[in-house]
Design an enzyme around this catalytic site. Structure first.
Site, PDB file in Angstrom:
ATOM      1  N   HIS A 108       9.187  -9.615  14.137  1.00 59.98           N
ATOM      2  CA  HIS A 108       8.159  -9.241  13.163  1.00 59.98           C
ATOM      3  C   HIS A 108       6.841 -10.022  13.360  1.00 59.98           C
ATOM      4  CE1 HIS A 108       7.991  -7.248   8.944  1.00 59.98           C
ATOM      5  NE2 HIS A 108       6.776  -7.310   9.454  1.00 59.98           N
ATOM      6  N   ASP A 123       9.806   3.589   9.827  1.00 55.56           N
ATOM      7  CA  ASP A 123       9.530   2.188  10.154  1.00 55.56           C
ATOM      8  C   ASP A 123       9.879   1.311   8.956  1.00 55.56           C
ATOM      9  OD1 ASP A 123       7.865   0.324  12.172  1.00 55.56           O
ATOM     10  OD2 ASP A 123       7.397  -0.257  10.107  1.00 55.56           O
ATOM     11  N   ARG A 152       0.665  13.614  -0.468  1.00 58.34           N
ATOM     12  CA  ARG A 152       0.123  12.790   0.626  1.00 58.34           C
ATOM     13  C   ARG A 152       1.084  12.739   1.805  1.00 58.34           C
ATOM     14  NH1 ARG A 152      -1.925   7.647  -3.016  1.00 58.34           N
ATOM     15  NH2 ARG A 152      -3.857   8.595  -3.794  1.00 58.34           N
ATOM     16  N   LYS A 200       2.361   5.008   4.965  1.00 60.46           N
ATOM     17  CA  LYS A 200       3.307   4.936   3.837  1.00 60.46           C
ATOM     18  C   LYS A 200       2.721   5.718   2.657  1.00 60.46           C
ATOM     19  CE  LYS A 200       4.057   2.893  -0.386  1.00 60.46           C
ATOM     20  NZ  LYS A 200       3.126   2.845  -1.536  1.00 60.46           N
ATOM     21  N   SER A 201       3.557   6.482   1.979  1.00 54.37           N
ATOM     22  CA  SER A 201       3.153   7.055   0.691  1.00 54.37           C
ATOM     23  C   SER A 201       4.379   7.438  -0.115  1.00 54.37           C
ATOM     24  CB  SER A 201       2.267   8.292   0.879  1.00 54.37           C
ATOM     25  OG  SER A 201       1.963   8.825  -0.404  1.00 54.37           O
ATOM     26  N   VAL A 202       4.277   7.199  -1.424  1.00 57.71           N
ATOM     27  CA  VAL A 202       5.335   7.665  -2.322  1.00 57.71           C
ATOM     28  C   VAL A 202       4.875   8.915  -3.080  1.00 57.71           C
ATOM     29  CG1 VAL A 202       6.495   5.437  -2.606  1.00 57.71           C
ATOM     30  CG2 VAL A 202       4.571   6.019  -4.117  1.00 57.71           C
ATOM     31  N   LYS A 211      12.862  -4.689  11.923  1.00 61.53           N
ATOM     32  CA  LYS A 211      12.218  -5.900  12.470  1.00 61.53           C
ATOM     33  C   LYS A 211      12.995  -7.141  12.056  1.00 61.53           C
ATOM     34  CE  LYS A 211       7.946  -3.419  11.548  1.00 61.53           C
ATOM     35  NZ  LYS A 211       8.074  -2.809  10.217  1.00 61.53           N
ATOM     36  N   TYR A 268      11.327  -5.943   4.150  1.00 60.28           N
ATOM     37  CA  TYR A 268      10.962  -4.982   3.103  1.00 60.28           C
ATOM     38  C   TYR A 268      12.088  -4.787   2.078  1.00 60.28           C
ATOM     39  CZ  TYR A 268       7.522  -3.754   6.738  1.00 60.28           C
ATOM     40  OH  TYR A 268       6.561  -3.795   7.703  1.00 60.28           O
ATOM     41  N   SER A 323       0.414  15.995   3.511  1.00 63.59           N
ATOM     42  CA  SER A 323      -0.882  16.136   4.207  1.00 63.59           C
ATOM     43  C   SER A 323      -0.993  15.132   5.351  1.00 63.59           C
ATOM     44  CB  SER A 323      -2.063  16.031   3.233  1.00 63.59           C
ATOM     45  OG  SER A 323      -2.077  14.762   2.626  1.00 63.59           O
ATOM     46  N   ASN A 324      -0.406  13.950   5.191  1.00 66.86           N
ATOM     47  CA  ASN A 324      -0.451  12.973   6.296  1.00 66.86           C
ATOM     48  C   ASN A 324       0.308  13.488   7.520  1.00 66.86           C
ATOM     49  OD1 ASN A 324      -1.827  11.244   4.584  1.00 66.86           O
ATOM     50  ND2 ASN A 324      -0.105   9.850   4.227  1.00 66.86           N
TER      51      ASN A 324
HETATM   52  N1  LIG Z   1       4.478  -5.143  11.381  1.00 59.51           N
HETATM   53  C1  LIG Z   1       3.809  -5.532  10.318  1.00 59.51           C
HETATM   54  O1  LIG Z   1       3.510  -6.722  10.151  1.00 59.51           O
HETATM   55  C2  LIG Z   1       3.412  -4.544   9.297  1.00 59.51           C
HETATM   56  C3  LIG Z   1       3.910  -3.269   9.350  1.00 59.51           C
HETATM   57  N2  LIG Z   1       3.539  -2.328   8.428  1.00 59.51           N
HETATM   58  C4  LIG Z   1       4.107  -0.964   8.562  1.00 59.51           C
HETATM   59  O2  LIG Z   1       3.055  -0.003   8.525  1.00 59.51           O
HETATM   60  C5  LIG Z   1       3.306   0.926   7.473  1.00 59.51           C
HETATM   61  C6  LIG Z   1       2.017   1.480   6.912  1.00 59.51           C
HETATM   62  O3  LIG Z   1       1.196   0.432   6.446  1.00 59.51           O
HETATM   63  P1  LIG Z   1       0.905   0.137   4.886  1.00 59.51           P
HETATM   64  O4  LIG Z   1       0.559  -1.289   4.762  1.00 59.51           O
HETATM   65  O5  LIG Z   1       2.026   0.669   4.106  1.00 59.51           O
HETATM   66  O6  LIG Z   1      -0.446   0.907   4.594  1.00 59.51           O
HETATM   67  P2  LIG Z   1      -1.071   2.362   4.844  1.00 59.51           P
HETATM   68  O7  LIG Z   1      -2.340   2.145   5.625  1.00 59.51           O
HETATM   69  O8  LIG Z   1      -0.064   3.310   5.351  1.00 59.51           O
HETATM   70  O9  LIG Z   1      -1.512   2.757   3.359  1.00 59.51           O
HETATM   71  C7  LIG Z   1      -0.587   2.951   2.320  1.00 59.51           C
HETATM   72  C8  LIG Z   1      -1.381   3.108   1.007  1.00 59.51           C
HETATM   73  O10 LIG Z   1      -2.268   4.224   1.094  1.00 59.51           O
HETATM   74  C9  LIG Z   1      -1.933   5.190   0.093  1.00 59.51           C
HETATM   75  N3  LIG Z   1      -2.011   6.506   0.768  1.00 59.51           N
HETATM   76  C10 LIG Z   1      -1.159   7.010   1.690  1.00 59.51           C
HETATM   77  N4  LIG Z   1      -1.559   8.232   2.092  1.00 59.51           N
HETATM   78  C11 LIG Z   1      -2.694   8.511   1.404  1.00 59.51           C
HETATM   79  C12 LIG Z   1      -3.565   9.629   1.372  1.00 59.51           C
HETATM   80  N5  LIG Z   1      -3.333  10.697   2.107  1.00 59.51           N
HETATM   81  N6  LIG Z   1      -4.651   9.571   0.536  1.00 59.51           N
HETATM   82  C13 LIG Z   1      -4.881   8.475  -0.221  1.00 59.51           C
HETATM   83  N7  LIG Z   1      -4.091   7.380  -0.224  1.00 59.51           N
HETATM   84  C14 LIG Z   1      -2.993   7.410   0.573  1.00 59.51           C
HETATM   85  C15 LIG Z   1      -0.537   4.860  -0.393  1.00 59.51           C
HETATM   86  O11 LIG Z   1      -0.406   5.169  -1.771  1.00 59.51           O
HETATM   87  P3  LIG Z   1       0.884   5.876  -2.449  1.00 59.51           P
HETATM   88  O12 LIG Z   1       2.107   5.355  -1.790  1.00 59.51           O
HETATM   89  O13 LIG Z   1       0.743   5.463  -3.883  1.00 59.51           O
HETATM   90  O14 LIG Z   1       0.701   7.365  -2.253  1.00 59.51           O
HETATM   91  C16 LIG Z   1      -0.496   3.341  -0.192  1.00 59.51           C
HETATM   92  O15 LIG Z   1      -1.121   2.692  -1.282  1.00 59.51           O
HETATM   93  C17 LIG Z   1       4.158   0.120   6.479  1.00 59.51           C
HETATM   94  O16 LIG Z   1       4.776   0.934   5.513  1.00 59.51           O
HETATM   95  C18 LIG Z   1       5.064  -0.610   7.423  1.00 59.51           C
HETATM   96  O17 LIG Z   1       6.089   0.272   7.874  1.00 59.51           O
HETATM   97  C19 LIG Z   1       2.645  -2.642   7.440  1.00 59.51           C
HETATM   98  C20 LIG Z   1       2.143  -3.908   7.311  1.00 59.51           C
HETATM   99  C21 LIG Z   1       2.485  -4.961   8.231  1.00 59.51           C
HETATM  100  O1  LIG Z   2       5.234  -6.030   7.547  1.00 59.57           O
HETATM  101  C1  LIG Z   2       4.552  -6.680   6.751  1.00 59.57           C
HETATM  102  C2  LIG Z   2       4.021  -6.101   5.547  1.00 59.57           C
HETATM  103  O2  LIG Z   2       2.792  -6.651   5.148  1.00 59.57           O
HETATM  104  C3  LIG Z   2       2.787  -8.050   5.007  1.00 59.57           C
HETATM  105  C4  LIG Z   2       1.480  -8.503   4.402  1.00 59.57           C
HETATM  106  O3  LIG Z   2       0.383  -8.020   5.080  1.00 59.57           O
HETATM  107  C5  LIG Z   2       3.014  -8.607   6.370  1.00 59.57           C
HETATM  108  O4  LIG Z   2       3.080 -10.004   6.312  1.00 59.57           O
HETATM  109  C6  LIG Z   2       4.278  -8.101   6.964  1.00 59.57           C
HETATM  110  O5  LIG Z   2       4.270  -8.332   8.309  1.00 59.57           O
END
Ligand SMILES: NC(=O)C1=CN([C@@H]2O[C@H](COP(=O)(O)OP(=O)(O)OC[C@H]3O[C@@H](n4cnc5c(N)ncnc54)[C@H](OP(=O)(O)O)[C@@H]3O)[C@@H](O)[C@H]2O)C=CC1
Ligand SMILES: O=C1CO[C@H](CO)[C@@H](O)[C@@H]1O
Length: 277
Positions: free
Chosen positions: A108, A45, A236, A230-232, A75, A50, A239-240
């Protein structure tokens, strides 16, 4: 590990678990996405917003997988709501990814003060008819936004991607989506980490010998929603992904759902109505 598939309202299937790349630096995105593909993820995704579509495309190419075997979503960025702008932005997204086709393209944000999302949806329908995108959908749409699309246009969105996690369960929007054959995608599925210390989630995780993130992701899966954490961090990412070899009880699912506080990590779609600077 076999990831379940969700069948969309047009017959296409999407892996219920994917990998999100928001906030992954473009310089790190190819490696992070390749790691996810190596681990077994087959759904990515991304978004024009981004800034890392190009690197996602490079990872898919470098993975050696067939393009057909990876489901990629992008998006339409805010501010491209006028039809010619939306059509041009879609071409740019395909170019950046280096793909002949995209699996899923989403509006989006609705942002009615910026442009008419019904006109944008008409552009999305043209893209679909053009054959270079297999499914079209929306993100951050409330039922009142969706009602206009359903009344005034022909194609019902395949998905609505909204913020969902144990502190924001969104059961009203999910019910609307389900009643209109729109699949629900849950963004920020672990609330960017904020739910992982919750005592209810920690207790269930300890009982099952799983991590709080695995329990939370499994909760989404059992509710039928599509997720892409998301994770870098490699461990994780692994495990996710490993959430298809255990089950929560109905009681666990209800206990996690009861944590709802209507608490957002991102903007409220009814208040977010400008292009962020
Ligand atoms: N349509 C929209 O408006 C939006 C869409 N999105 C989408 O949703 C995806 C996921 O949402 P996102 O906001 O990234 O947040 P997430 O809820 O996926 O959380 C990501 C965070 O959690 C940490 N994390 C991941 N796995 C673990 C774990 N197993 N244990 C502890 N910490 C963990 C990561 O750290 P680290 O990377 O350091 O490991 C990062 O800081 C986005 O990447 C994007 O594709 C997100 C926001 C808005
Ligand atoms: O995809 C996205 C990532 O997070 C941003 C902040 O929450 C959002 O605005 C955006 O839609």
């Amino acid at each position: 590990m076999t990831v379940s598939l969700v069948t969309l309202n047009n017959g296409q299937t999407i892996p219920q678990l994917g990998f999100g790349v928001f906030q992954i630096d473009p310089a790190d995105t190819q490696e992070a996405t390749l790691t996810a593909l190596e681990v077994g993820y087959r759904h990515i995704d991304t978004a024009e917003m981004y800034g890392n579509e190009k690197e996602v495309g490079q990872a898919v190419a470098a993975s050696g997988l067939n393009r057909e075997d990876v489901f990629v979503t992008s998006k339409l960025n805010n501010g491209f709501h006028a039809k010619p702008d939306a059509l041009q932005a879609f071409d740019k997204t395909l170019d950046a990814l280096g793909f002949e086709y995209l699996d899923l393209f989403l509006i989006h944000w609705p942002l009615p003060a910026v442009g008419d999302y019904v006109e944008t949806w008409q552009a999305m329908q043209e893209m679909l008819a053009g054959g270079r995108v297999r499914s079209i959908g929306v993100s951050n749409f409330q039922p009142h936004h969706l009602e206009r699309l359903i009344k005034e246009t022909e194609v019902v969105p395949a998905v609505n991607q909204i913020e969902i996690h144990p502190y924001l369960t969104q059961d009203d929007v999910r019910t609307f989506n389900r009643d209109h054959s729109i699949a629900t995608e849950a963004w920020s599925p672990i609330a960017q980490g904020k739910v992982l210390d919750d005592p209810t989630i920690v207790d269930i995780a300890e009982r099952l010998g799983k991590t709080p993130a695995q329990v939370t992701l499994r909760w989404h899966i059992q509710r039928g929603d599509i997720v892409f954490p998301k994770s870098v961090t490699r461990e994780r990412v692994v495990s996710n992904f490993n959430i298809f070899d255990f089950e929560l009880t109905d009681q666990d699912v209800l206990a996690i759902t009861a944590l709802n506080r209507d608490e957002r990590t991102g903007p409220n779609p009814d208040e977010f109505n400008h292009i962020p600077r």
